[in-house]
Design an enzyme around this catalytic site. Structure first.
Site, short mmCIF file in Angstrom:
data_model
loop_
_atom_site.label_atom_id
_atom_site.label_comp_id
_atom_site.label_asym_id
_atom_site.label_seq_id
_atom_site.Cartn_x
_atom_site.Cartn_y
_atom_site.Cartn_z
N ASN A 9 0.86 -1.19 0.00
CA ASN A 9 0.00 0.00 0.00
C ASN A 9 0.89 1.23 0.00
O ASN A 9 1.52 1.54 1.01
CB ASN A 9 -0.89 -0.05 1.27
CG ASN A 9 -1.70 1.23 1.44
OD1 ASN A 9 -1.80 2.05 0.52
ND2 ASN A 9 -2.28 1.40 2.62
N LYS A 11 0.11 4.27 -0.24
CA LYS A 11 -0.55 5.45 0.39
C LYS A 11 -0.35 6.70 -0.48
O LYS A 11 -0.31 6.60 -1.70
CB LYS A 11 -0.01 5.64 1.80
CG LYS A 11 -0.06 4.37 2.62
CD LYS A 11 0.11 4.61 4.08
CE LYS A 11 0.14 3.29 4.82
NZ LYS A 11 0.09 3.42 6.25
N HIS A 95 -9.46 0.70 5.08
CA HIS A 95 -8.17 0.88 5.76
C HIS A 95 -8.37 1.79 6.98
O HIS A 95 -9.20 2.71 6.93
CB HIS A 95 -7.16 1.50 4.78
CG HIS A 95 -5.76 1.50 5.32
ND1 HIS A 95 -5.32 2.45 6.20
CD2 HIS A 95 -4.73 0.65 5.11
CE1 HIS A 95 -4.06 2.19 6.52
NE2 HIS A 95 -3.68 1.10 5.87
N GLU A 97 -6.79 4.19 8.07
CA GLU A 97 -6.63 5.64 7.82
C GLU A 97 -7.89 6.22 7.19
O GLU A 97 -8.22 7.38 7.41
CB GLU A 97 -5.38 5.87 6.95
CG GLU A 97 -4.12 5.64 7.76
CD GLU A 97 -2.91 5.19 6.96
OE1 GLU A 97 -2.93 5.29 5.72
OE2 GLU A 97 -1.93 4.73 7.59
N GLU A 165 -5.23 -5.61 10.57
CA GLU A 165 -4.24 -4.56 10.78
C GLU A 165 -4.51 -3.85 12.11
O GLU A 165 -5.33 -2.91 12.15
CB GLU A 165 -4.31 -3.54 9.65
CG GLU A 165 -4.01 -4.11 8.29
CD GLU A 165 -3.44 -3.04 7.37
OE1 GLU A 165 -2.29 -3.17 6.98
OE2 GLU A 165 -4.14 -2.05 7.09
N GLY A 171 2.42 1.78 10.86
CA GLY A 171 3.35 2.90 10.74
C GLY A 171 4.05 3.28 12.04
O GLY A 171 4.63 4.36 12.14
N SER A 211 3.54 -2.55 10.41
CA SER A 211 5.00 -2.51 10.64
C SER A 211 5.71 -3.80 10.24
O SER A 211 6.67 -4.22 10.88
CB SER A 211 5.29 -2.17 12.11
OG SER A 211 4.84 -0.86 12.39
C1 PEP Z 1 -0.72 -0.15 6.14
O1 PEP Z 1 -0.81 1.04 5.93
O2 PEP Z 1 -1.61 -0.91 5.74
C2 PEP Z 1 0.44 -0.64 6.87
C3 PEP Z 1 0.41 -1.87 7.29
O3 PEP Z 1 1.46 0.25 7.08
P1 PEP Z 1 2.89 -0.09 7.73
O4 PEP Z 1 3.41 -1.35 7.07
O5 PEP Z 1 3.74 1.10 7.41
O6 PEP Z 1 2.69 -0.27 9.18
#
Ligand code: PEP
Length: 252
Positions: A9, A11, A95, A97, A165, A171, A211
């Site tokens: 992703n 973003k 997601h 976000e 997630e 992040g 992460s």
């Molecule tokens: C995400 O945005 O779906 C995600 C898992 O981000 P990150 O790997 O940076 O934690």
């Protein structure tokens, strides 16, 4: 046997030229990988160009979101048909976000999932609890609600991918332990079994996201109910993204 997926992703990162360069490098780096599925989700503006770069490869194109209406006066939105038109196979839906900054509710997620399936896009449906919810001990009720409401009225689930997630892991560099992740993945599979029956649920891919790096993915993917990863930060650099894919591919 569930085939693994690694989805990147991107973003709101990378302009068109940067997206093309990254997609080319991923394509080249994947020649030695013979199993699994790789998905990349660039920004809307780069979807078409990246789609051209990955044509004929084992990489599938994904969008990061979509609207649930076919067309109309929805300034700033993108329709499912527009995503198909530029070559998308997958679309990320719900997601954290989107839920946090754009106030998406389970009902929006549900409308999007149903529309994506109707039009032939495969939704990657994101669920996960916040730090506060985990501390309060309500992880399962939150994830259970997101899943049941997100999938409400969805009769055929074969083309759906779930991504667990934990919001506190996205992040932050604070990855869930393999045991924490497996516990929720097992719970998710249990809900899918109740909704769709055992053999169907056994075929649904449930990805972990939060992460993920090439150094921590090995222990996560060793867990029985983890079928791949949704990757944010580490998908923006070719070495780290390919590193994750290579670890997963070598363990399957
Ligand atoms: C995400 O945005 O779906 C995600 C898992 O981000 P990150 O790997 O940076 O934690």
């Amino acid at each position: 046997m569930r085939e693994w997926i690694v989805a990147g992703n991107w973003k709101m990162h990378n302009n068109v030229a940067e997206s093309i360069a990254l997609a080319k490098a991923i394509r080249e780096g994947l020649t030695a990988i013979k199993n699994g599925e790789v998905v990349i989700a660039p920004t809307f503006t780069a979807l078409f160009s990246v789609g051209e770069i990955i044509k004929g490869s084992r990489i599938s194109l994904a969008a990061q979101d979509m609207h649930y209406e076919d067309k109309g006066a929805f300034t700033g939105e993108i329709s499912p048909a527009m995503l198909k038109d530029v070559g998308c196979i997958y679309v990320i839906i719900g997601h954290s976000e989107r839920r946090k900054y754009f106030h998406e509710q389970d009902n929006d997620v549900n409308l999007k999932v149903k529309k994506a399936l109707m039009i032939g896009l495969k939704p990657i449906v994101c669920v996960g609890e916040t730090d506060e919810e985990r501390v309060k001990g309500v992880t399962q009720s939150v994830v259970g609600r997101q899943l049941k409401e997100g999938l409400s009225g969805v009769e055929k689930i074969d083309n759906v991918v779930i991504a667990y997630e934990p919001v506190w892991a996205i992040g932050t560099g604070k990855v869930a332990t393999p045991e924490q992740a497996q516990e929720v993945h097992f719970f998710i599979r249990g809900i899918l079994k109740n909704l769709y029956g055992g053999s169907t649920a056994d075929d649904i891919r449930v990805l972990y996201g939060g992460s993920v790096t090439k150094d921590n993915i090995g222990d996560l993917i060793a867990m029985k109910d983890i079928d791949g990863a949704l990757v944010g930060g580490a998908s923006l650099k070719v070495d780290s993204f390919l590193g994750i894919i290579k670890v997963i591919s070598s363990k399957q």
